[in-house]
Design a protein around this motif. Structure first.
Motif, PDB file in Angstrom:
ATOM      1  N   ARG A   1       7.911  21.873  -6.417  1.00  0.00           N
ATOM      2  CA  ARG A   1       7.178  21.840  -7.684  1.00  0.00           C
ATOM      3  C   ARG A   1       6.995  20.409  -8.178  1.00  0.00           C
ATOM      4  NH1 ARG A   1      10.671  25.925 -11.209  1.00  0.00           N
ATOM      5  NH2 ARG A   1      12.288  24.796 -10.062  1.00  0.00           N
ATOM      6  N   ALA A   2       5.858  20.177  -8.814  1.00  0.00           N
ATOM      7  CA  ALA A   2       5.509  18.819  -9.251  1.00  0.00           C
ATOM      8  C   ALA A   2       6.373  18.362 -10.416  1.00  0.00           C
ATOM      9  CB  ALA A   2       4.039  18.766  -9.648  1.00  0.00           C
TER      10      ALA A   2
ATOM     11  N   ASP B   1      -1.694  14.685  -6.241  1.00  0.00           N
ATOM     12  CA  ASP B   1      -1.670  16.069  -6.738  1.00  0.00           C
ATOM     13  C   ASP B   1      -1.818  17.072  -5.595  1.00  0.00           C
ATOM     14  OD1 ASP B   1      -1.448  15.202  -9.280  1.00  0.00           O
ATOM     15  OD2 ASP B   1      -3.525  15.555  -9.857  1.00  0.00           O
ATOM     16  N   ASP B   2      -1.535  18.333  -5.914  1.00  0.00           N
ATOM     17  CA  ASP B   2      -1.894  19.471  -5.072  1.00  0.00           C
ATOM     18  C   ASP B   2      -1.207  19.503  -3.717  1.00  0.00           C
ATOM     19  OD1 ASP B   2      -3.177  21.887  -4.651  1.00  0.00           O
ATOM     20  OD2 ASP B   2      -4.939  20.957  -3.739  1.00  0.00           O
ATOM     21  N   GLY B   3       0.040  19.056  -3.662  1.00  0.00           N
ATOM     22  CA  GLY B   3       0.865  19.324  -2.487  1.00  0.00           C
ATOM     23  C   GLY B   3       0.703  18.414  -1.294  1.00  0.00           C
TER      24      GLY B   3
ATOM     25  N   ALA C   1      -6.269  17.162   4.101  1.00  0.00           N
ATOM     26  CA  ALA C   1      -5.698  17.262   2.754  1.00  0.00           C
ATOM     27  C   ALA C   1      -6.791  17.013   1.721  1.00  0.00           C
ATOM     28  CB  ALA C   1      -4.565  16.246   2.600  1.00  0.00           C
ATOM     29  N   ARG C   2      -6.956  17.937   0.821  1.00  0.00           N
ATOM     30  CA  ARG C   2      -7.918  17.774  -0.277  1.00  0.00           C
ATOM     31  C   ARG C   2      -7.113  17.708  -1.567  1.00  0.00           C
ATOM     32  NH1 ARG C   2      -9.924  21.432   3.140  1.00  0.00           N
ATOM     33  NH2 ARG C   2      -9.086  23.176   1.922  1.00  0.00           N
ATOM     34  N   SER C   3      -6.761  16.516  -1.946  1.00  0.00           N
ATOM     35  CA  SER C   3      -5.920  16.315  -3.114  1.00  0.00           C
ATOM     36  C   SER C   3      -6.470  15.169  -3.945  1.00  0.00           C
ATOM     37  CB  SER C   3      -4.475  16.003  -2.698  1.00  0.00           C
ATOM     38  OG  SER C   3      -3.903  17.093  -2.008  1.00  0.00           O
ATOM     39  N   THR C   4      -5.994  15.101  -5.167  1.00  0.00           N
ATOM     40  CA  THR C   4      -6.403  14.022  -6.067  1.00  0.00           C
ATOM     41  C   THR C   4      -5.350  12.930  -6.058  1.00  0.00           C
ATOM     42  OG1 THR C   4      -7.581  15.578  -7.499  1.00  0.00           O
ATOM     43  CG2 THR C   4      -7.006  13.442  -8.438  1.00  0.00           C
ATOM     44  N   VAL C   5      -5.787  11.720  -5.754  1.00  0.00           N
ATOM     45  CA  VAL C   5      -4.902  10.553  -5.797  1.00  0.00           C
ATOM     46  C   VAL C   5      -5.028   9.918  -7.173  1.00  0.00           C
ATOM     47  CG1 VAL C   5      -4.398   8.290  -4.811  1.00  0.00           C
ATOM     48  CG2 VAL C   5      -5.126  10.166  -3.321  1.00  0.00           C
ATOM     49  N   ARG C   6      -3.900   9.679  -7.807  1.00  0.00           N
ATOM     50  CA  ARG C   6      -3.896   9.079  -9.143  1.00  0.00           C
ATOM     51  C   ARG C   6      -3.268   7.689  -9.061  1.00  0.00           C
ATOM     52  NH1 ARG C   6      -4.968  12.949 -13.040  1.00  0.00           N
ATOM     53  NH2 ARG C   6      -4.859  15.115 -12.331  1.00  0.00           N
ATOM     54  N   SER C   7      -4.130   6.696  -8.984  1.00  0.00           N
ATOM     55  CA  SER C   7      -3.662   5.312  -9.003  1.00  0.00           C
ATOM     56  C   SER C   7      -3.309   4.933 -10.437  1.00  0.00           C
ATOM     57  CB  SER C   7      -4.762   4.407  -8.458  1.00  0.00           C
ATOM     58  OG  SER C   7      -4.379   3.056  -8.537  1.00  0.00           O
TER      59      SER C   7
END
Length: 236
Positions: free
Chosen positions: A63-64, A79-81, A182-188
């Motif tokens: 879990r995040a 995000d998203d694993g 992987a289709r996730s959001t990277v948060r810089s």
């Protein structure tokens, strides 16, 4: 299975739990750290002989954690694993949900242990200052207006089976990288905190310690009964 064996099994279970709790408490402030848990064979199956008494597995609570903005480009959360990939100087791969990265003397972007953050085509290297870096939501990396690569993001079929290496890093363990991209959001400019809740872990620590003490008393009582029985037999 006699009372002594049951108590010994209970004490071993408690020792495993105490190990995971202490590991969690030590990493409560580690970015991207995932809570460790020990999963044991249901006690009824052990008594029935369906599973060995030593059947135990440490798993990862995926879990995040909470996200915290930092404004620094090389602070990354995913995000998203998905996980970012790192490679040590010996070529060993490890994975992280992100973290606080920095440039070394050679311009490589590295984690706290010196492992190099990976792009799709190799080590993430920079020329100039990290202040010029921009990483977008897809993981594409820019220096100024120049695109220099894309973060290698990977996803696992059973991430809870990954093995912790410390400092929020993991190796694949029994998990496998999936074939799906992987289709996730990277948060810089953001760090993901640990998902450990210290109050919850302290409750687990107290409960487990008390249960261990109770099992100790069972062993002591069994030993006293056995000693009396032997003494009685000696008097016959």
């Amino acid at each position: 299975m006699n009372a002594l064996e049951i108590a010994a099994l209970g004490m071993q279970t408690d020792m495993d739990r105490l190990q995971s709790v202490s590991q969690n408490l030590a990493n409560v402030a580690t970015p991207g750290y995932k809570r460790a848990m020990h999963v044991h064979t249901p006690f009824g199956q052990v008594l029935d002989g369906a599973q060995p008494a030593t059947s135990v597995e440490q798993v990862v609570d995926i879990r995040a954690g909470a996200l915290k903005p930092t404004g620094r480009a090389l602070d990354i959360a995913v995000d998203d694993g998905a996980f970012v990939e790192l490679r040590s100087e010996r070529g060993l791969l490890s994975y992280s949900r992100g973290g606080s990265f920095a440039m070394d003397a050679a311009g490589r972007v590295i984690g706290p242990d010196g492992s190099a953050l990976q792009l799709l085509d190799g080590d993430f290297k920079l020329r100039g200052s990290e202040n010029d870096v921009r990483i977008d939501a897809r993981g594409e990396v820019f220096v100024g207006e120049e695109r220099i690569g894309q973060l290698r993001l990977v996803r696992f079929d059973a991430p809870e089976k990954m093995r912790a290496l410390g400092a929020g890093r993991y190796e694949a363990g029994a998990a496998r990288i999936t074939d799906d991209p992987a289709r996730s959001t990277v948060r810089s400019g953001t760090l993901e905190g640990s998902n450990v809740q210290s109050t919850q872990e302290m409750v687990r620590l107290l409960e487990t310690s008390r249960h261990f003490e109770a099992m100790q008393k069972v062993v002591q009582g069994y030993d006293e009964v056995l000693e009396k029985a032997i003494r009685k037999l000696g008097e016959v």
